[in-house]
Design an enzyme around this catalytic site. Structure first.
Site, PDB file in Angstrom:
ATOM      1  N   ASN A 161      -5.988   4.492   4.252  1.00  0.00           N
ATOM      2  CA  ASN A 161      -7.459   3.766   3.304  1.00  0.00           C
ATOM      3  C   ASN A 161      -8.088   2.395   3.820  1.00  0.00           C
ATOM      4  O   ASN A 161      -8.608   2.124   2.673  1.00  0.00           O
ATOM      5  CB  ASN A 161      -5.845   3.671   2.172  1.00  0.00           C
ATOM      6  CG  ASN A 161      -4.842   3.040   2.335  1.00  0.00           C
ATOM      7  OD1 ASN A 161      -4.182   2.954   3.593  1.00  0.00           O
ATOM      8  ND2 ASN A 161      -4.027   2.088   1.575  1.00  0.00           N
ATOM      9  N   GLU A 256       6.028   0.726   6.127  1.00  0.00           N
ATOM     10  CA  GLU A 256       5.110   0.004   5.271  1.00  0.00           C
ATOM     11  C   GLU A 256       4.851   1.309   3.935  1.00  0.00           C
ATOM     12  O   GLU A 256       4.060   1.575   4.244  1.00  0.00           O
ATOM     13  CB  GLU A 256       3.916  -0.562   5.730  1.00  0.00           C
ATOM     14  CG  GLU A 256       3.689  -1.996   4.307  1.00  0.00           C
ATOM     15  CD  GLU A 256       2.209  -0.829   3.206  1.00  0.00           C
ATOM     16  OE1 GLU A 256       3.023  -0.698   2.287  1.00  0.00           O
ATOM     17  OE2 GLU A 256       1.564  -1.225   3.806  1.00  0.00           O
ATOM     18  N   CYS A 294      -1.474   0.335  -1.428  1.00  0.00           N
ATOM     19  CA  CYS A 294      -0.327   0.076  -1.773  1.00  0.00           C
ATOM     20  C   CYS A 294      -0.297  -1.150  -2.512  1.00  0.00           C
ATOM     21  O   CYS A 294       0.539  -1.398  -3.175  1.00  0.00           O
ATOM     22  CB  CYS A 294       0.158  -0.466  -0.554  1.00  0.00           C
ATOM     23  SG  CYS A 294      -0.371   0.696   0.718  1.00  0.00           S
TER      24      CYS A 294
END
Length: 488
Positions: A161, A256, A294
């Site tokens: 992303n 993460e 995120c």
């Protein structure tokens, strides 16, 4: 992405083994998410080439750790400068491989340059601390010098992303502390990481201190397991991340893993200008990057006193988000990474609707592009509410008071960041105390991130922190030197 065991031709992108451009016979194809056209073919490292990269990282570890601070900082400054000079080229490459609108791709390149610039500054400050020990009579004449040293080579596994900046957040801190790094970009978006390799090759770094290996995901397990790579930094999906940690429990693993970020709109945020501002920020950051962030806004928990007025404004602001060709500077929302991702997002929306949710706007789809979608009356156990949507979908929910809002934020397995629209200082500090997340953003959405601040999650959103200095701490351990007979 498709794979083919073909002989590499002149149009195949090479990868980097121990700082050298290298090719191989096997290749895979990168396609543009918006229209599926061919973007590039990428050579896949062989097992022997992967071994060469790992062996070189292991062999150079001591030399890299001893590299003077000015050389680390100069190399990082060079990368920052060259990223700035090649902004348009890199932005076009990010849009081609990832599909994000080119205006967001330019912003990503700027952030990557900032990340390396911060790393250069931190490399110069990386000095340790002194601690006098004569606070007790038995330690008179003693002084402790505490410095941090690399745990060893870093395996950096990056997602699709943010194919340049999230690679930068792993590479720049590694260089800053003197740790060799092996970069594994996402197979769907390896191209900007390969160009970063070109820039790293221009810097004055020891041979072997970095490699860029576009290996396919099924081949990554051997890299994760290799004992010569004692640090694994992973950004991506939860099942994969926790699987890595379970597979190598004695390694230092940072994860993460995303979340389902919530925004709380408090009753004091009721003036029309405030609501207009909140709605605009919510609409933008629920849909930027196609919602594939995120910390993209997913849940909005608005006090019942402002819910109707906010909902009206949010719907209007979402409908103003322009979808379409990501190469158009006017496009706000581009495609998801592929059709399979769009299938999943629209299936989750359909599931919520079948359970009683209402679609206020959006819900449609054109290829890999999903319309920005706003839902209300979503059951608490609907997948679109509980899990990370990773698409342009927003859930609005009324709440009665701050206590209920904060409880709803915490009623999640995830805990990355949250936003709280309030002007009340006690409420802001209460949010900081009570919300089970890695970061609380007051007066804005949770999608804000400064690249120098600590960034990471609680609960199932991961372990460890990014943000240059904080990743440098994660990649290193403290070593104490005690000096005896010192006149203090």
């Amino acid at each position: 992405m498709s794979r083919a065991a073909t002989t590499a031709g002149p149009d195949v992108r090479t990868f980097w083994v121990a700082g050298r451009p290298t090719t191989a016979e096997a290749t895979f194809e990168v396609r543009h998410p918006y229209d599926g056209r061919h973007v590039a073919s990428v050579a896949v490292p062989s097992a022997a080439q992967i071994e060469e990269a790992v062996a070189a990282a292991h062999a150079v570890a001591a030399e890299a750790a001893a590299l003077p601070a000015h050389r680390r900082a100069d190399a990082l400054s060079h990368v920052a400068r060259r990223l700035g000079e090649r902004t348009e080229e890199l932005a076009a490459l990010i849009t081609a491989e990832n599909g994000k609108p080119v205006k967001w791709a330019r912003a990503e390149v700027a952030r990557a340059a900032s990340t390396f610039r911060w790393a250069a500054e931190e490399a110069r400050r990386w000095s340790g601390e002194l601690q006098r020990l004569d606070t007790d009579a038995g330690a008179e004449g003693r002084l402790a010098v505490t410095r941090r040293f690399p745990r060893g080579p870093v395996l950096a596994i990056a997602p699709f992303n943010f194919p340049l900046n999230l690679v930068s957040h792993k590479v720049a801190p590694a260089i800053a502390v003197g740790a060799p790094v092996i970069i594994k970009p996402a197979p769907k978006t390896p191209l900007s990481a390969l160009v970063l390799g070109e820039i790293l090759a221009e810097a004055d770094l020891p041979p072997g201190s970095w490699s860029v290996l576009p290996v396919l995901n099924e081949a990554a397990g051997a890299l994760v397991a290799d004992p010569r790579l004692p640090v694994v930094s992973f950004t991506g999906s939860g099942p994969v991340g926790w699987g890595i940690r379970d597979a190598v429990p004695r390694k230092h693993v940072t994860l993460e893993l995303g979340g389902n970020a919530a925004v709380v709109v408090c009753p004091d945020w009721s003036a029309p200008p405030d609501l207009d501002h909140a709605a605009a920020r919510i609409a933008t950051f629920a849909n930027y990057q196609g919602g594939q962030s995120c910390i993209s806004v997913q849940r909005v928990l608005a006090d019942r006193s402002v819910f109707d007025a906010l909902t009206e404004r949010v719907v209007a602001a979402v409908e103003a988000q322009r979808t379409g060709d990501p190469w158009d500077d006017a496009t706000d929302v581009g495609p998801l990474i592929d059709a399979a991702a769009a299938d999943r997002v629209t299936a989750w929306v359909a599931e919520a609707v079948a359970a009683g949710a209402k679609v206020l706007t959006g819900g449609g789809r054109d290829g890999a592009t999903v319309e920005p979608t706003v839902l209300v009356d979503v059951p608490a156990d609907a997948t679109v509410s509980c899990e990370e949507v990773f698409g342009p979908v927003l859930v609005l929910e009324p709440v009665d008071g701050v206590a209920e809002a904060f409880a709803r934020v915490n009623d999640s397995r995830h805990g990355l960041q949250a936003g709280v629209f309030t002007r009340d200082l006690p409420t802001a500090f209460r949010a900081h105390r009570e919300l089970e997340v890695g970061g609380v953003v007051v007066g804005d959405v949770p999608s804000f991130r400064a690249d120098q601040m600590p960034y990471g999650g609680a609960k199932e959103s991961g372990v460890g922190r990014e943000g240059v200095r904080y990743a440098m701490i994660d990649y290193t351990y403290e070593r104490v030197l005690v000096l005896t007979g010192v006149a203090l």
